[in-house]
Design a protein around this motif. Sequence first.
Motif, PDB file in Angstrom:
ATOM      1  N   LEU B 376       0.828  -1.209   0.000  1.00 27.42           N
ATOM      2  CA  LEU B 376       0.000   0.000   0.000  1.00 27.42           C
ATOM      3  C   LEU B 376       0.861   1.257   0.000  1.00 27.42           C
ATOM      4  CD1 LEU B 376      -3.033  -0.536   2.366  1.00 27.42           C
ATOM      5  CD2 LEU B 376      -3.080   0.105  -0.039  1.00 27.42           C
ATOM      6  N   ARG B 384      -0.394  -0.069  -5.626  1.00 30.79           N
ATOM      7  CA  ARG B 384      -1.362   0.348  -4.613  1.00 30.79           C
ATOM      8  C   ARG B 384      -2.786   0.131  -5.104  1.00 30.79           C
ATOM      9  NH1 ARG B 384       0.355   6.187  -4.292  1.00 30.79           N
ATOM     10  NH2 ARG B 384       2.135   5.701  -5.594  1.00 30.79           N
ATOM     11  N   ILE B 388      -5.836  -2.130  -3.457  1.00 24.48           N
ATOM     12  CA  ILE B 388      -7.124  -1.542  -3.101  1.00 24.48           C
ATOM     13  C   ILE B 388      -8.269  -2.233  -3.837  1.00 24.48           C
ATOM     14  CG2 ILE B 388      -8.502   0.572  -3.277  1.00 24.48           C
ATOM     15  CD1 ILE B 388      -5.905   2.099  -2.646  1.00 24.48           C
ATOM     16  N   LEU B 391      -9.562  -5.430  -2.081  1.00 23.25           N
ATOM     17  CA  LEU B 391      -9.789  -5.367  -0.642  1.00 23.25           C
ATOM     18  C   LEU B 391     -10.842  -6.338  -0.138  1.00 23.25           C
ATOM     19  CD1 LEU B 391      -9.627  -1.593   0.249  1.00 23.25           C
ATOM     20  CD2 LEU B 391      -8.123  -3.408   1.041  1.00 23.25           C
ATOM     21  N   SER B 404      -7.401  -0.073   7.676  1.00 25.57           N
ATOM     22  CA  SER B 404      -7.864   1.281   7.365  1.00 25.57           C
ATOM     23  C   SER B 404      -6.828   2.355   7.706  1.00 25.57           C
ATOM     24  CB  SER B 404      -9.184   1.569   8.066  1.00 25.57           C
ATOM     25  OG  SER B 404      -9.013   1.342   9.441  1.00 25.57           O
ATOM     26  N   LEU B 407      -4.726   2.344   4.819  1.00 24.53           N
ATOM     27  CA  LEU B 407      -5.488   2.488   3.591  1.00 24.53           C
ATOM     28  C   LEU B 407      -5.724   3.952   3.259  1.00 24.53           C
ATOM     29  CD1 LEU B 407      -6.646   0.481   1.697  1.00 24.53           C
ATOM     30  CD2 LEU B 407      -8.766   0.457   3.007  1.00 24.53           C
TER      31      LEU B 407
END
Lengths: 443, 592
Positions: B376, B384, B388, B391, B404, B407
């Motif tokens: 990330l 990245r 994502i 997820l 999170s 994130l």
Amino acid sequence: MEEDTDSRKINSSFLRDHNYATEADIISTVEFNHTGELLATGDKGGRVVIFQREQESKNQPHRRGEYNVYSTFQSHEPEFDYLKSLEIEEKINKIRWLPQQNAAYFLLSTNDKTVKLWKVSERGRRPEGYNLKDDDGRIRDPSTITMLRVPVLQPMDLMVEATPRRVFSNAHTYHINSISVNSDYETYMSADDLRINLWNLEITNRSFNIVDIKPANMEELTEVITAAEFHPNQCNTFVYSSSKGTIRLCDMRAAALCDKHSKFFEEPEDPSNRSFFSEIISSISDVKFSHSGRYMMTRDYLTVKVWDLNMESRPLETYQVHDYLRSKLCSLYENDCIFDKFECVWNGSDSVIMTGSYNNFFRMFDRNTKRDVTLEASRENSKPRAILKPRKVCVGGKRRKDEISVDSLDFSKKILHSAWHPSENIIAVAATNNLYIFQDKVN
Amino acid sequence: MSKMAGADGDDSLYPIAVLIDELRNEDVQLRLNSIKKLSTIALALGVERTRTELLPFLTDTIYDEDEVLLALAEQLGSFTVLVGGPEYVHCLLPPLESLATVEETVVRDKAVESLRKISHEHSPEDLEAHFEPLVKRLASGDWFTSRTSACGLFSVCYPRVSKSTKSEIRQHFRTLCSDDTPMVRRAAASKLGEFAKVLELEYVKSDLIPLFAALASDEQDSVRLLAVEACVSIAQLLPQEDLEKLVMPTLRQATEDKSWRVRYMVADKFSELQKAVGPEITENDLVPSFQNLLKDCEAEVRAAAANKVKEFCENLPADSRETIIMNSILPCVKELVSDTNQHVKSALASVIMGLSTILGKDNTIEHLLPLFLAQLKDECPEVRLNIISNLDCVNEVIGIRQLSQSLLPAIVELAEDAKWRVRLAIIEYMPLLAGQLGMEFFDEKLNSLCMAWLVDHVYAIREAATCNLMKLVERFGASWAQSTIVPKVLGMASDPNYLHRMTTLFCISALSEACGQEITTKQMLPIVLKMSEDQVANVRFNVAKSLQKIGPVLENSALQAEVRPVLEKLATDQDMDVKYFAQEAMTVLSLA
């Protein structure tokens, strides 16, 4: 070096016989196809002319080997790059034939930016018979059509047509100097000054960059790629030569990007010969693998060298093409001739090599006997079926009969491009706008 | 014209006559059109004339453009009825034979496909008398185009011919496998698997295995790499006990081939290979091979192997799966996370999240989570993004909250990336993220991003942002829209920049349906109507377009009382486009 007076007997025929020559007519590349039945030339005007060898006929045996025009087409047109404000010349830089795959012939032609795949095919029949027109071409009254006609193919005069099959564009920022078809019959590469790209012959919208020597900062640029070629039977091997006189051999099996070479061929510099021109004259203008794939030949300004692929440290053989020019490098630099790019070729059995010089002279070197000869391609000396006399350039003060002095050489008449039939002793030599074909004397 | 012909000529002939003549029109499009209606022509000519006149003509029509030839090759595949049924199907062979020798691969392939199709319509006698000789002719043709086409036909005729013919066919295949031209060897190698499927097992072992081994050690890597695919099909056919002796030596050799392209192929086909050789060989042989491919010196190979990590792990035998992953695979994966090549990292990022379902909660938290977090923070946006976009896999196992913390910065950074394509990509994941993170977290952290995109300087981003809002409203509902989004969107209606004012209109068009009648009529409509007075014509005609769009959502009374007068006024606007769109809206909304 002793000139060989008992040279091969050769007769000739002109093919492109222009009384007046324009810039566009200057021949820029010559190439036999794989059987030698066809010979293609490209010129500065973007045209490709293909010659076909006459079939042997009993009543005219002397005509055997004569090449006549088979097809002429405009391969490239002049273009303008509006983004960079650059003119793109139509000049054909290279032609390469593809292995024959059906009754038609295929070749790649390239100018500075764009490679094109051409199909040259014959058509000997045409369909006849319409429903809506009568045989004289008049429109028929639809009410009289009571019966359907299916067209029938009838023989007609043989027509040769050239059709563009693929256009490989937008992949080169610099000028393309070489194209080479891979022995896998599936891919080819195109090389420009700084990069080499690999293409699939069937895919035009994508190519892979396999060599990139462009430095991050262009001011650090010290050498450029001058020529590149695939190995004749190892599909993973190719070489490229540089303006510094070195040759790199790359193995595509090792990595996708061939920035790291697997072999590096370089001749150690002779310190006693070092001069202002050393680097310029060591620049390689052409590199060719032998048909056997064991050797390669490179041409620099004054010599042609044969390398064994297994020996990187020095060339196996070095032949002087026109050593008498060594003293004239200064004036050759001033008139830009020192940057001329001479090509070199092997004969079918790799035993003789040929390359060009000035004054419409070209040189042949027999690798076995070590004998060499200078011949002249000129319209005065070579009437059809005449025998070529060896020529000699004299270096010292006293000039013998038949000799020509270095000072009277014509540097505007240069033989840059030539080709050798793949199996027979037939050669094609381009002298500005004339193409000469010479062959062993037919008895 | 055809009406004129009605008097004494045959009315139905004229269109057919045109079609036939256009088979040789100078315009490719007309020729193509005629070829596509070849069945109509054949029907009109009748089976007899189709066989004796049309097909001979078509056989010689191989000079045409590729697209015409392609259409012809396809048509002939379903022409059997038109030449008189299966009894006469062999009449279709000559034109397809000439099409099977043209230089254009797509045309040849289509001709072979049609030949394969009509081969089934041959009686066994006809197959032997007509079809098999054609295959032989192609197989011994002078040019490699015909020989490559032959490779695709062996498997369809082999099962249906006599014993002696079968042996000839095997011989032909053998010859083509050692053809001089790599093109033909490649074609043979790529058809090896399908030929093996129709061969008797004894001949697979005695004939095909040696050919397979020879192709797999061909001097050209372009041939060798195709043998990898054949590996899969052959391994599926052989009994388990023969695999070790007959297939594995070749596969091992391919895994360690000097050419990266061959190793790439092994990596690319790894899941198929794994299934074909079974669990035991997988454990003993493929696991070490896979480790090597993940550590390969060529990035292309590593990327291909990285792509297969999840699938390979999933298909490991259940009893030893976790041990193998933890001891053998995960260490390699850890190294790939910090690979020097971004394609490798991004390939890994697209599958690595999938490992969490296989390894379960505890292992994921202990071993995988650090890798996710590292990716990330990767310098390459694609890595990245790939994390994502996947997820949801992790969410199921450990819940997204664990992530999170990391994130958010990653998302914010991508949302503000200088490259608009990166911004576009992250916008597309917003609805997914919203679903996983929940409304509260979204409102707190991400809502402002979504609103910021509405005023991005790139139109594609503003457009995507509009579409994103619609999807968010669909997820979170109208009341959320009313409290969070609508006020902000409507606020932009008085922005000094007309592009932002237009964004308001675009949003309203997109949101009206999701927000429902009440919000649309009470809150949005007044704003739209007010904007009809805008001084910029582009805004005004977009008002007309928006009204057209939200019209069906509105109460009819509002439509008549409020929308109509505004559109009528716009229809008399001095700007041409405004007039045009106003009139169009009135027509569509039946207000005209």
